[in-house]
Scaffold this motif. Structure first.
Motif, PDB file in Angstrom:
ATOM      1  N   LYS A  73     -86.067 -25.990 -16.775  1.00 25.11           N
ATOM      2  CA  LYS A  73     -87.501 -26.452 -16.148  1.00 25.11           C
ATOM      3  C   LYS A  73     -86.974 -27.595 -15.575  1.00 25.11           C
ATOM      4  O   LYS A  73     -86.464 -28.590 -16.118  1.00 25.11           O
ATOM      5  CB  LYS A  73     -88.519 -26.833 -17.114  1.00 25.11           C
ATOM      6  CG  LYS A  73     -88.739 -25.244 -17.813  1.00 25.11           C
ATOM      7  CD  LYS A  73     -90.093 -25.522 -18.621  1.00 25.11           C
ATOM      8  CE  LYS A  73     -90.327 -24.205 -19.078  1.00 25.11           C
ATOM      9  NZ  LYS A  73     -91.079 -23.901 -20.352  1.00 25.11           N
ATOM     10  N   TYR A  74     -87.099 -27.911 -14.231  1.00 23.16           N
ATOM     11  CA  TYR A  74     -86.960 -29.133 -13.373  1.00 23.16           C
ATOM     12  C   TYR A  74     -87.908 -29.308 -12.488  1.00 23.16           C
ATOM     13  O   TYR A  74     -88.772 -28.493 -12.183  1.00 23.16           O
ATOM     14  CB  TYR A  74     -85.590 -28.698 -12.401  1.00 23.16           C
ATOM     15  CG  TYR A  74     -84.523 -28.116 -13.263  1.00 23.16           C
ATOM     16  CD1 TYR A  74     -83.520 -28.822 -13.924  1.00 23.16           C
ATOM     17  CD2 TYR A  74     -84.192 -26.587 -13.257  1.00 23.16           C
ATOM     18  CE1 TYR A  74     -82.494 -28.290 -14.500  1.00 23.16           C
ATOM     19  CE2 TYR A  74     -83.407 -26.152 -14.154  1.00 23.16           C
ATOM     20  CZ  TYR A  74     -82.204 -27.114 -14.652  1.00 23.16           C
ATOM     21  OH  TYR A  74     -81.498 -26.526 -15.489  1.00 23.16           O
ATOM     22  N   THR A  75     -87.729 -30.452 -11.941  1.00 21.15           N
ATOM     23  CA  THR A  75     -88.754 -30.946 -10.830  1.00 21.15           C
ATOM     24  C   THR A  75     -87.784 -31.026  -9.577  1.00 21.15           C
ATOM     25  O   THR A  75     -86.555 -31.491  -9.599  1.00 21.15           O
ATOM     26  CB  THR A  75     -89.171 -32.626 -11.223  1.00 21.15           C
ATOM     27  OG1 THR A  75     -90.078 -32.596 -12.334  1.00 21.15           O
ATOM     28  CG2 THR A  75     -89.931 -33.203  -9.950  1.00 21.15           C
ATOM     29  N   ILE A  76     -88.336 -30.347  -8.545  1.00 22.01           N
ATOM     30  CA  ILE A  76     -87.661 -30.233  -7.359  1.00 22.01           C
ATOM     31  C   ILE A  76     -88.421 -31.226  -6.258  1.00 22.01           C
ATOM     32  O   ILE A  76     -89.676 -31.507  -6.258  1.00 22.01           O
ATOM     33  CB  ILE A  76     -87.755 -28.924  -6.647  1.00 22.01           C
ATOM     34  CG1 ILE A  76     -86.958 -28.761  -5.321  1.00 22.01           C
ATOM     35  CG2 ILE A  76     -89.221 -28.439  -6.434  1.00 22.01           C
ATOM     36  CD1 ILE A  76     -86.681 -27.385  -4.723  1.00 22.01           C
ATOM     37  N   LYS A  77     -87.483 -32.140  -5.865  1.00 18.11           N
ATOM     38  CA  LYS A  77     -87.912 -33.086  -4.777  1.00 18.11           C
ATOM     39  C   LYS A  77     -87.273 -32.734  -3.348  1.00 18.11           C
ATOM     40  O   LYS A  77     -86.367 -32.442  -3.154  1.00 18.11           O
ATOM     41  CB  LYS A  77     -87.355 -34.459  -5.316  1.00 18.11           C
ATOM     42  CG  LYS A  77     -87.970 -35.176  -6.412  1.00 18.11           C
ATOM     43  CD  LYS A  77     -87.708 -36.499  -6.324  1.00 18.11           C
ATOM     44  CE  LYS A  77     -88.788 -37.083  -7.356  1.00 18.11           C
ATOM     45  NZ  LYS A  77     -89.626 -38.251  -6.753  1.00 18.11           N
ATOM     46  N   HIS A  78     -88.510 -32.468  -2.522  1.00 17.12           N
ATOM     47  CA  HIS A  78     -87.990 -31.917  -1.140  1.00 17.12           C
ATOM     48  C   HIS A  78     -88.789 -32.706  -0.149  1.00 17.12           C
ATOM     49  O   HIS A  78     -90.177 -32.672  -0.177  1.00 17.12           O
ATOM     50  CB  HIS A  78     -88.565 -30.530  -1.046  1.00 17.12           C
ATOM     51  CG  HIS A  78     -88.360 -29.837   0.290  1.00 17.12           C
ATOM     52  ND1 HIS A  78     -89.386 -29.662   1.203  1.00 17.12           N
ATOM     53  CD2 HIS A  78     -87.238 -29.419   0.849  1.00 17.12           C
ATOM     54  CE1 HIS A  78     -89.042 -29.231   2.015  1.00 17.12           C
ATOM     55  NE2 HIS A  78     -87.675 -29.076   2.037  1.00 17.12           N
ATOM     56  N   LEU A 132     -82.944 -31.349  -7.532  1.00 19.88           N
ATOM     57  CA  LEU A 132     -83.508 -30.941  -8.927  1.00 19.88           C
ATOM     58  C   LEU A 132     -83.093 -32.022  -9.940  1.00 19.88           C
ATOM     59  O   LEU A 132     -82.054 -32.437 -10.259  1.00 19.88           O
ATOM     60  CB  LEU A 132     -82.658 -29.539  -9.451  1.00 19.88           C
ATOM     61  CG  LEU A 132     -82.813 -28.353  -8.720  1.00 19.88           C
ATOM     62  CD1 LEU A 132     -82.301 -27.104  -9.304  1.00 19.88           C
ATOM     63  CD2 LEU A 132     -84.509 -28.142  -8.320  1.00 19.88           C
ATOM     64  N   ILE A 133     -84.292 -32.251 -10.727  1.00 21.29           N
ATOM     65  CA  ILE A 133     -84.348 -33.483 -11.839  1.00 21.29           C
ATOM     66  C   ILE A 133     -84.506 -32.529 -13.062  1.00 21.29           C
ATOM     67  O   ILE A 133     -85.764 -31.855 -13.185  1.00 21.29           O
ATOM     68  CB  ILE A 133     -85.201 -34.290 -11.389  1.00 21.29           C
ATOM     69  CG1 ILE A 133     -84.871 -35.147 -10.017  1.00 21.29           C
ATOM     70  CG2 ILE A 133     -85.438 -35.546 -12.492  1.00 21.29           C
ATOM     71  CD1 ILE A 133     -85.881 -36.002  -9.565  1.00 21.29           C
ATOM     72  N   ASP A 134     -83.909 -32.931 -14.147  1.00 22.08           N
ATOM     73  CA  ASP A 134     -84.058 -32.330 -15.226  1.00 22.08           C
ATOM     74  C   ASP A 134     -85.639 -32.843 -15.923  1.00 22.08           C
ATOM     75  O   ASP A 134     -85.524 -34.269 -15.958  1.00 22.08           O
ATOM     76  CB  ASP A 134     -83.159 -32.597 -16.196  1.00 22.08           C
ATOM     77  CG  ASP A 134     -83.092 -31.931 -17.810  1.00 22.08           C
ATOM     78  OD1 ASP A 134     -84.260 -32.118 -18.214  1.00 22.08           O
ATOM     79  OD2 ASP A 134     -82.279 -31.143 -18.069  1.00 22.08           O
ATOM     80  N   GLU A 135     -86.358 -32.231 -16.443  1.00 17.17           N
ATOM     81  CA  GLU A 135     -87.755 -32.706 -16.653  1.00 17.17           C
ATOM     82  C   GLU A 135     -87.655 -33.511 -17.973  1.00 17.17           C
ATOM     83  O   GLU A 135     -88.393 -34.383 -18.478  1.00 17.17           O
ATOM     84  CB  GLU A 135     -88.929 -31.423 -16.712  1.00 17.17           C
ATOM     85  CG  GLU A 135     -89.221 -30.990 -15.517  1.00 17.17           C
ATOM     86  CD  GLU A 135     -90.492 -29.992 -15.714  1.00 17.17           C
ATOM     87  OE1 GLU A 135     -90.712 -29.760 -16.743  1.00 17.17           O
ATOM     88  OE2 GLU A 135     -90.938 -29.862 -14.489  1.00 17.17           O
TER      89      GLU A 135
END
Length: 97
Positions: free
Chosen positions: A13-18, A79-82
């Protein structure tokens, strides 16, 4: 792949920053990783520090994407690890569905 501590793994589970948007993302599948010495595609269960590969992502929100070749700003993401808030990967969009 750019990796600080953790490997990019399927179902992670990641946060995607776009661009200016953020959404939740899951790596659906790691299709392959690239052997940098031979440029051959190899099966992979994860992508670690400095590894390059092709993955399929599923995002919680729609993102306006272009291929990286067409527009670098709308064709790239991180992608950032939550759980740790570490940057796990930097990516380029090849195609979007």
């Amino acid at each position: 792949m750019l990796d600080v501590r953790a490997a990019a793994v399927p179902r992670g589970k990641y946060t995607i920053k776009h661009t200016t948007r953020s959404a939740r993302a899951i790596i659906e599948q790691i299709e392959y990783k690239v052997d940098i010495n031979t440029l051959e595609h190899e099966p992979a269960s994860q992508l670690g520090l400095n590894e390059i590969g092709r993955v399929q992502l599923r995002c919680s929100a729609s993102l306006v994407l272009d291929s990286y070749a067409r527009n670098r700003s709308t064709g790239s993401f991180i992608l950032i690890d939550e759980s740790t808030n570490d940057t796990v990967a930097a990516g380029m969009v090849l195609n979007a569905r």
